[in-house]
Design a protein around this motif. Structure first.
Motif, short mmCIF file in Angstrom:
data_model
loop_
_atom_site.label_atom_id
_atom_site.label_comp_id
_atom_site.label_asym_id
_atom_site.label_seq_id
_atom_site.Cartn_x
_atom_site.Cartn_y
_atom_site.Cartn_z
N SER A 33 0.82 -1.21 0.00
CA SER A 33 0.00 0.00 0.00
C SER A 33 0.86 1.26 0.00
O SER A 33 1.94 1.28 0.60
CB SER A 33 -0.91 0.03 1.24
OG SER A 33 -1.78 -1.09 1.25
N ASP A 122 -3.00 4.61 -2.09
CA ASP A 122 -4.17 3.74 -1.91
C ASP A 122 -4.93 4.13 -0.66
O ASP A 122 -6.14 3.92 -0.55
CB ASP A 122 -3.73 2.28 -1.77
CG ASP A 122 -2.76 1.86 -2.86
OD1 ASP A 122 -3.21 1.71 -4.01
OD2 ASP A 122 -1.56 1.71 -2.56
N ARG A 203 -9.60 4.48 2.53
CA ARG A 203 -9.11 3.89 1.30
C ARG A 203 -9.59 4.72 0.12
O ARG A 203 -10.73 5.20 0.10
CB ARG A 203 -9.61 2.45 1.16
CG ARG A 203 -9.17 1.55 2.30
CD ARG A 203 -9.46 0.09 2.03
NE ARG A 203 -9.25 -0.68 3.25
CZ ARG A 203 -8.06 -1.07 3.71
NH1 ARG A 203 -6.98 -0.76 3.02
NH2 ARG A 203 -7.95 -1.74 4.84
N ARG A 204 -8.73 4.90 -0.85
CA ARG A 204 -9.12 5.64 -2.05
C ARG A 204 -10.35 5.01 -2.70
O ARG A 204 -11.22 5.70 -3.24
CB ARG A 204 -7.95 5.68 -3.03
CG ARG A 204 -8.26 6.40 -4.34
CD ARG A 204 -7.03 6.49 -5.23
NE ARG A 204 -6.01 7.33 -4.61
CZ ARG A 204 -5.93 8.64 -4.79
NH1 ARG A 204 -6.81 9.26 -5.57
NH2 ARG A 204 -4.98 9.34 -4.22
N SER A 205 -10.41 3.69 -2.65
CA SER A 205 -11.54 2.98 -3.28
C SER A 205 -12.87 3.38 -2.68
O SER A 205 -13.91 3.29 -3.34
CB SER A 205 -11.34 1.47 -3.15
OG SER A 205 -11.19 1.09 -1.79
N LYS A 313 -6.63 7.26 -13.62
CA LYS A 313 -6.50 5.91 -13.05
C LYS A 313 -6.14 4.89 -14.12
O LYS A 313 -5.42 3.92 -13.85
CB LYS A 313 -7.81 5.49 -12.39
CG LYS A 313 -8.08 6.15 -11.06
CD LYS A 313 -9.23 5.47 -10.35
CE LYS A 313 -8.82 4.09 -9.86
NZ LYS A 313 -9.91 3.42 -9.11
#
Length: 315
Positions: A33, A122, A203-205, A313
């Motif tokens: 990460s 991340d 988290r970026r997600s 991305k």
């Protein structure tokens, strides 16, 4: 208190001491990460340099490579915030340089939203730039659970907030506005000690799927939306000690409260305020004079819907 909240407090509330740096570095290497730290800053020349220096000195060394990048987003400072931050070792980006296709609006949430386009980690940690006597525990504490527990997606810092020498008297908007709203409308979030705190990591997600209120409602909005998106067990908090910062006056707190109420109202009904403004009073030469301020009503869409972000991305 709800049974779910009692269980959550026992399983998702930790202390920074629960995860030593050695454990975090091992977890970071094992997961591969990357960690970004973002400081939103507006006229914070007195404090931003020390915060950056502490992070670089204690968390960005060969021995402790916990943080990969530290980015200060200047949202229009008129002092030496940018110069001080850069001299201390941060990468400084002006808010208006990010995603110029969409004109900027004033507000903290606006800066945090745009920061996703100029960071690569991340895991993204947000740290307010007005903190005094800053400790690296603020960063390692909120990043720790995201590195060691794959089931955690967002972590808030919790701390004491002294006011005028009295312990625990800070966080007035939290106690008078945010906590009652959360307890009454989103009781699963009642266990958060500092729901409006500006120190948190995610988290970026997750972040790229959330809408961002452009103003002071961003912290409450993010908590509520994350609860609905990933569930209570994906949220956590870590005790990092004591938070000292510059306190706002009562009228500024009133404007913050109005923005937070608006954010809650949108999530309760997705409706419209009858009057999206707030009138306050100041004593002038002729007595009390009204001052009317607009309430932040705009929200930015999830970053995953922005073409430039998707292209970045994919690159």
């Amino acid at each position: 208190m709800l049974e779910d909240v009692e269980r959550w407090l026992s399983t998702r509330s930790w202390s920074v001491e629960d995860r030593p740096l050695k454990k975090l570095i091992a977890a970071k290497r094992a997961t591969g990460s990357a960690v970004s730290v973002v400081l939103p800053a507006l006229n914070e020349e007195e404090t931003v340099g020390e915060i950056v220096a502490v992070i670089r000195r204690e968390l960005m060394t060969r021995k402790v490579p916990l943080v990969d990048e530290i980015v200060v987003i200047d949202s229009g400072s008129t002092d030496r915030t940018s110069e001080v931050a850069a001299d201390a070792g941060a990468r400084v980006v002006h808010r208006d340089e990010i995603l110029p296709r969409i004109p900027t609006v004033p507000g903290k949430g606006e800066v945090l939203w745009r920061s996703l386009l100029v960071t690569s980690g991340d895991i993204v940690a947000f740290i307010d730039a007005d903190l005094k006597e800053f400790s690296a525990d603020f960063v390692s504490g909120i990043v720790g659970p995201l590195l060691t527990d794959p089931g955690v997606d967002l972590v808030k810092a919790m701390y004491d907030r002294p006011l005028g020498g009295a312990a625990g008297q800070g966080g007035r908007v939290t106690e008078l506005m945010a906590r009652p709203l959360l307890n009454m409308h989103w009781p699963q979030l009642a266990g958060f000690v500092q729901p409006l705190g500006g120190e948190y990591a995610a988290r970026r997600s997750l972040l790229e799927q959330l809408p961002f209120p452009v103003g002071y409602g961003v912290e409450l909005g993010m908590l509520v939306d994350a609860l609905h998106l990933v569930g209570l067990d994906a949220l956590a908090q870590v005790d990092v000690g004591v938070r000292k910062h510059r306190h706002q006056d009562g009228q500024a707190l009133g404007r913050m409260s109005a923005a937070i109420y608006r954010t809650a109202q949108l999530r309760l009904a997705r409706g419209h305020m009858i009057r999206p403004s707030l009138t306050q009073f100041e004593r002038g030469d002729a007595g009390f004079e009204p001052r009317t301020y607009s309430v932040d009503t705009e929200e930015r869409p999830p970053m995953a819907e922005i073409e430039e972000y998707v292209e970045r991305k994919a690159a």
